[in-house]
Design an enzyme around this catalytic site. Structure first.
Site, PDB file in Angstrom:
ATOM      1  N   ASP A 105      23.882  -4.510 -19.515  1.00 45.46           N
ATOM      2  CA  ASP A 105      24.224  -3.082 -19.536  1.00 45.46           C
ATOM      3  C   ASP A 105      24.065  -2.571 -20.960  1.00 45.46           C
ATOM      4  OD1 ASP A 105      25.049  -0.620 -18.737  1.00 45.46           O
ATOM      5  OD2 ASP A 105      27.110  -1.183 -18.265  1.00 45.46           O
ATOM      6  N   ASP A 123      19.605   1.983 -17.347  1.00 49.27           N
ATOM      7  CA  ASP A 123      20.120   1.194 -18.473  1.00 49.27           C
ATOM      8  C   ASP A 123      20.887  -0.058 -18.050  1.00 49.27           C
ATOM      9  OD1 ASP A 123      22.290   2.496 -17.387  1.00 49.27           O
ATOM     10  OD2 ASP A 123      23.141   3.132 -19.295  1.00 49.27           O
ATOM     11  N   GLU A 124      20.700  -0.526 -16.824  1.00 45.28           N
ATOM     12  CA  GLU A 124      21.395  -1.755 -16.427  1.00 45.28           C
ATOM     13  C   GLU A 124      20.608  -2.493 -15.352  1.00 45.28           C
ATOM     14  OE1 GLU A 124      25.059  -1.351 -14.171  1.00 45.28           O
ATOM     15  OE2 GLU A 124      24.638   0.766 -13.849  1.00 45.28           O
TER      16      GLU A 124
END
Length: 411
Positions: free
Chosen positions: A27, A120-121
């Site tokens: 993350d 973003d993860e």
């Protein structure tokens, strides 16, 4: 940024035995804001807030801004009141997507069993990489070093035996950290958390649980299943009970297909003019359709989101006669949906269109008999012109003069 509640006790060391802990959750830390600081080094160490303008919402904030209470989904006006000294920046989705692709390229070097769940993860199942790269914690350390070295932004990594616990571990590793939850420590780790930390417990569910006196995961886990069933329903009660005891059989699924494409516009001033709202819907439909075509997808459902001046929010959706990637079809459905919404005298604050229930365009979906091939060719030709000369060079005649309304926020 994650707003799930955290526990100081959960962030401690739970041991160093990573046997069987082959699920990693990677993350990025305050991703949008971190990219802005990367591109503007003079902002390092300052509170930075990324989002709409005065009437938008916060999409990301540096940890310096979070110290003042700023968080994602907060109205920008509220963020300015909490942290007036912050630097406020508009979103740049193209730039964030560029850095995201660099991050995901690093993760893909570890294993093909990667499930990207947002910009973003991502989850990784590293069981097939152990002989080549070492144990899970070693791999997690490599990921953090390589992401920082190649992109300039930082990532936190959770290492665990299941997806649920790995995600919780990465949250408690932030910022720029690594947390291992050994398989044997899964239940003690979970039982150290507030009940709102469980995956799927939103604000309303948390309030229901806390009204019953279940403030922690441990208290929820100790509750007899029939009581949970009566309170939450059989399916939700069983799911939360399983998660509270570390039961999560979901595998890491590579090639996860995006479920929807949408865009929203927060207006600089509240809008009552229906003609303007229709123009906004047309513009948004073209944005969504272009995204669908770029991704090789068709949508089966169109939805609109309308937020009034008093923040009352309505959503309406419609299933299409046949899947489509054409703006004409999206706009027609969106306008019909909006026609059924009463616009109050105070006006509309935000308007959005979302294309949902996506299917692959290569799946052999049957077209409608009255489909116009000329329309499809025209819209695809527009894609090519915009790709070469920029998004503003070509648009429907009714949109000449610029995009209507306010600042779009594509998701």
């Amino acid at each position: 940024m994650s707003r799930a509640p955290r526990s100081e006790r959960a962030g401690r060391s739970w041991g160093d035995d990573d046997t069987g802990c082959t699920v990693l959750h990677v993350d990025m830390d305050a991703f949008f804001a971190a990219v802005e600081v990367l591109d503007h080094p003079e902002l390092r160490g300052l509170p930075v807030v990324v989002g709409g303008e005065h009437r938008g919402v916060v999409t990301s904030a540096t940890y310096e801004a979070r110290a003042f209470g700023v968080h994602s989904a907060m109205p920008v006006a509220r963020a300015r009141a909490l942290c007036p000294q912050a630097v406020f920046l508009p979103t740049r989705h193209g730039r964030y997507s560029e850095v995201s692709r660099q991050v995901m390229a690093v993760l893909a070097e570890v294993t093909p069993v990667m499930e990207q769940v947002s910009i973003d993860e991502a989850f990784l199942d590293v069981s097939g990489a152990l002989r080549r790269m070492g144990p899970p914690v070693t791999i997690a350390g490599w990921v953090r070093r390589e992401v920082r070295a190649r992109t300039g932004v930082t990532a936190s990594v959770g290492v665990a035996a299941t997806k649920h616990v790995a995600k919780l571990a990465s949250t408690h590793a932030k910022p720029d950290g690594l947390l291992l939850v050994p398989a044997a420590a899964t239940v003690p780790f979970l039982h150290s958390l507030p009940v709102g930390a469980l995956w799927g417990v939103g604000e309303k569910t948390r309030q229901v649980l806390e009204r019953r006196g279940w403030d922690t995961v441990a208290e929820l886990a100790a509750t007899p299943l029939p009581v949970l069933h009566r309170t939450l329903g059989v399916a939700a009660g069983q799911r939360l009970h399983d998660l509270a005891w570390g039961v999560d059989p979901r595998p890491v699924t590579p090639g996860r297909v995006e479920k929807s494409v949408g865009t929203e516009t927060t207006f600089a001033e509240d809008v009552t003019d229906r003609q303007l709202l229709d123009r906004v819907l047309l513009d948004q439909s073209h944005q969504c359709a272009a995204r669908l075509r770029a991704d090789g997808m068709l949508c089966s459902t169109v939805s609109v989101k309308v937020r009034m001046a008093d923040f009352t929010t309505l959503t309406r959706s419609r299933t299409l006669p046949a899947p489509t990637d054409l703006a004409r079809d999206l706009a027609a459905a969106a306008r019909d949906l909006l026609a059924g919404v009463t616009v109050p005298a105070a006006g509309v604050r935000l308007l959005g269109v979302r294309a949902e229930r996506l299917v692959s365009a290569s799946a052999g979906v049957q077209s409608m008999l009255d489909d116009d091939p000329q329309q499809a060719r025209a819209e695809r030709a527009m894609d090519g012109v915009r790709a070469r000369f920029g998004p503003a060079v070509l648009r429907p005649a009714s949109l000449l003069g610029g995009r209507p309304g306010g600042r779009p926020e594509t998701r």
